[in-house]
Scaffold this active site. Structure first.
Site, short mmCIF file in Angstrom:
data_model
loop_
_atom_site.label_atom_id
_atom_site.label_comp_id
_atom_site.label_asym_id
_atom_site.label_seq_id
_atom_site.Cartn_x
_atom_site.Cartn_y
_atom_site.Cartn_z
CB ALA A 105 24.61 68.46 2.80
NE ARG A 106 27.15 68.64 8.00
CZ ARG A 106 27.32 69.85 9.26
NH1 ARG A 106 27.90 69.87 7.59
NH2 ARG A 106 27.17 70.19 9.97
CD GLU A 122 34.29 67.51 8.13
OE1 GLU A 122 33.45 67.59 6.47
OE2 GLU A 122 34.11 68.22 8.41
CB ILE A 133 21.53 75.08 2.02
CG1 ILE A 133 21.84 75.56 3.43
CG2 ILE A 133 23.06 74.87 1.25
CD1 ILE A 133 22.69 74.86 4.40
CG HIS A 166 33.54 71.86 7.45
ND1 HIS A 166 32.94 70.27 7.59
CD2 HIS A 166 32.06 72.35 6.61
CE1 HIS A 166 30.81 71.15 8.13
NE2 HIS A 166 31.17 71.79 7.44
CG ASP A 177 32.88 73.18 2.16
OD1 ASP A 177 33.59 73.55 2.49
OD2 ASP A 177 31.44 73.22 3.05
N GLY A 218 31.76 76.17 4.42
CA GLY A 218 30.24 76.53 3.69
C GLY A 218 30.09 77.80 5.01
CB SER A 219 28.91 78.90 8.83
OG SER A 219 29.72 77.40 9.09
P1 NAP Z 1 17.03 72.10 5.87
O1 NAP Z 1 16.03 73.48 5.89
O2 NAP Z 1 16.31 71.11 6.92
O3 NAP Z 1 16.70 71.54 3.86
C1 NAP Z 1 16.70 70.19 4.22
C2 NAP Z 1 16.30 69.10 2.98
O4 NAP Z 1 16.81 67.95 2.79
C3 NAP Z 1 15.31 69.43 3.02
O5 NAP Z 1 13.95 70.16 1.69
C4 NAP Z 1 14.17 67.92 2.73
O6 NAP Z 1 13.11 68.21 2.08
C5 NAP Z 1 15.09 67.40 2.61
N1 NAP Z 1 15.41 65.88 3.21
C6 NAP Z 1 15.74 65.85 4.03
N2 NAP Z 1 15.93 64.59 3.90
C7 NAP Z 1 15.93 64.34 2.72
C8 NAP Z 1 16.37 63.06 2.17
N3 NAP Z 1 16.00 61.74 2.61
N4 NAP Z 1 15.82 62.63 0.89
C9 NAP Z 1 15.56 63.69 0.58
N5 NAP Z 1 15.76 65.05 0.95
C10 NAP Z 1 15.96 64.99 2.15
O7 NAP Z 1 18.30 72.19 6.07
P2 NAP Z 1 19.43 73.25 5.37
O8 NAP Z 1 19.74 74.70 6.45
O9 NAP Z 1 19.48 73.38 4.36
O10 NAP Z 1 20.78 72.45 5.20
C11 NAP Z 1 21.26 71.10 5.05
C12 NAP Z 1 21.93 70.78 5.39
O11 NAP Z 1 23.50 71.50 4.83
C13 NAP Z 1 22.16 70.43 7.27
O12 NAP Z 1 21.51 69.94 7.58
C14 NAP Z 1 23.82 70.76 7.15
O13 NAP Z 1 24.22 68.92 7.30
C15 NAP Z 1 24.67 71.32 5.80
N6 NAP Z 1 25.39 72.47 5.74
C16 NAP Z 1 26.64 72.80 5.27
C17 NAP Z 1 26.93 73.79 5.86
C18 NAP Z 1 28.81 73.78 5.09
O14 NAP Z 1 29.93 74.01 5.99
N7 NAP Z 1 29.11 72.45 4.36
C19 NAP Z 1 26.82 74.73 6.59
C20 NAP Z 1 25.46 73.97 6.89
C21 NAP Z 1 24.78 73.17 6.67
P3 NAP Z 1 12.01 66.25 3.12
O15 NAP Z 1 12.20 67.06 3.92
O16 NAP Z 1 10.30 66.92 2.69
O17 NAP Z 1 12.43 65.71 2.16
#
Ligand code: NAP
Length: 317
Positions: free
Chosen positions: A235-236, A265, A156, A283, A260, A285-286
């Site tokens: 994100a969350r 929530e 994302i 919320h 969001d 996002g998706s």
């Molecule tokens: P992803 O591809 O797994 O990306 C997560 C990123 O966060 C990675 O680049 C990771 O890199 C980094 N990260 C993880 N732990 C970290 C830490 N402790 N410190 C710094 N960076 C960290 O996930 P995604 O698909 O992009 O989704 C991300 C999040 O968006 C989901 O987990 C979900 O909670 C949220 N989301 C929200 C909605 C909504 O409706 N608003 C919809 C979909 C998803 P490293 O591992 O190198 O640290």
């Protein structure tokens, strides 16, 4: 035929598909199940198609019937599930990555635009016919040339940065690990969160909620931001300490927020509601038909793969 509990109402086409594959327990009223009800309803079930609103903590997982072998979560995030507890019970946990990246990134950009360009105030005034055009009316922050800090440059985060770049923003990011130059696509890496924050005119929180990231945006870390920064979170809610962010808004350390997602929530911290510069969404996002359909189909594919092979490429534990 395998028995599946589906904890939340899905789109019709997804429920129709599930009916052809499994003996399913649907939630036609879309009620939020209590822990007790969720456990009762999972009696004799082989799997649960869960949602981010289900708190599958250690206590709940311990009390699930022995028949449950998989929690197929209808989300990419799985902060609602205690993975250690699932491991102890040998229950597989799966998620729905990629299919929701584009829709969520769109909302990530909307949050940035809405907060920077004072959309919340503008909508309110327009709806009340309480405005007049003038050269200094609702002056906001332009994105062109502004530095965007991405906390969590994953699927994302990368999509948000691609769109933001096309709007003329300069991209910085922090992950635990640096990406390859090809994946960075010109974005500037910061090994430390404090360093990223210090250059974030606009911050976009895109990392998962985890033990490491709970309240990572807090009183201390907010101080690293430039004065008048904009904070957005797609994100969350658990990642942000609300009291600290609201205090930063009160002090004008933070100019505006775009949110969001929220801790606890659908109830929002009332502190956000008193800030006219808070651009807040429920919320979303998706929330597009294409994406919700694809997410549920992927959650069903995950069940199928797991029951056929005992494995699943989207297993997260
Ligand atoms: P992803 O591809 O797994 O990306 C997560 C990123 O966060 C990675 O680049 C990771 O890199 C980094 N990260 C993880 N732990 C970290 C830490 N402790 N410190 C710094 N960076 C960290 O996930 P995604 O698909 O992009 O989704 C991300 C999040 O968006 C989901 O987990 C979900 O909670 C949220 N989301 C929200 C909605 C909504 O409706 N608003 C919809 C979909 C998803 P490293 O591992 O190198 O640290």
């Amino acid at each position: 035929m395998k028995k599946i509990l589906v904890t939340r109402k899905l789109l019709q086409s997804n429920e129709d598909r599930l009916k052809t594959l499994y003996d399913i327990r649907l939630n036609s009223n879309d009620e939020l199940y209590s822990q007790k009800k969720l456990i009762e309803l999972s009696k004799d079930c082989d799997g649960i198609l869960s949602a981010l609103t289900d708190k599958l903590d250690a206590d709940t997982i311990d009390k699930l019937p022995k028949s449950v072998k998989i929690l197929s979560n209808f989300a990419v995030g799985f902060g609602n599930i205690d993975l250690e507890a699932a491991n102890k019970r040998n229950i597989a946990v799966t998620n729905t990555p990629e299919v929701l990246t584009d829709a969520t990134a769109e909302i990530g950009i909307l949050l940035i635009l809405g907060a920077c360009r004072r959309a919340a105030e503008g909508i309110k005034s327009a709806q009340a016919s309480d405005w007049k055009w003038s050269a200094d009316y609702l002056i906001g922050k332009q994105l062109t040339g502004t530095r965007l800090g991405i906390l969590g440059m994953g699927r994302i985060g990368k999509k948000i940065s691609k769109i933001a770049k096309s709007l003329g923003m300069v991209i910085h990011y922090h992950n635990r690990s640096k990406l390859s130059p090809e994946k960075e696509d010109g974005a500037i890496y910061h090994k430390k969160l404090a360093s990223l924050l210090s250059v974030s005119d606009v911050l976009s929180v895109c990392c998962p909620a985890s033990k490491e990231t709970v309240n990572i945006i807090n009183k201390e870390t907010l101080e690293y931001l430039p004065k008048g920064a904009v904070v957005t979170n797609v994100a969350r809610g658990d990642i942000v300490d609300d009291e600290a962010l609201i205090d930063a808004l009160d002090r004008r350390k933070v100019y505006a927020v775009g949110l969001d997602v929220y801790k606890g929530e659908p109830i929002l911290n009332p502190g956000y509601l008193k800030h006219k510069s808070a651009f807040i969404l429920p919320h979303l996002g998706s929330a597009t038909k294409e994406t919700r359909t694809a997410m549920a189909n992927l959650a069903i594919d995950n069940l199928e793969e797991f029951f056929k092979t005992g494995k699943c490429k989207n297993k997260v534990n």
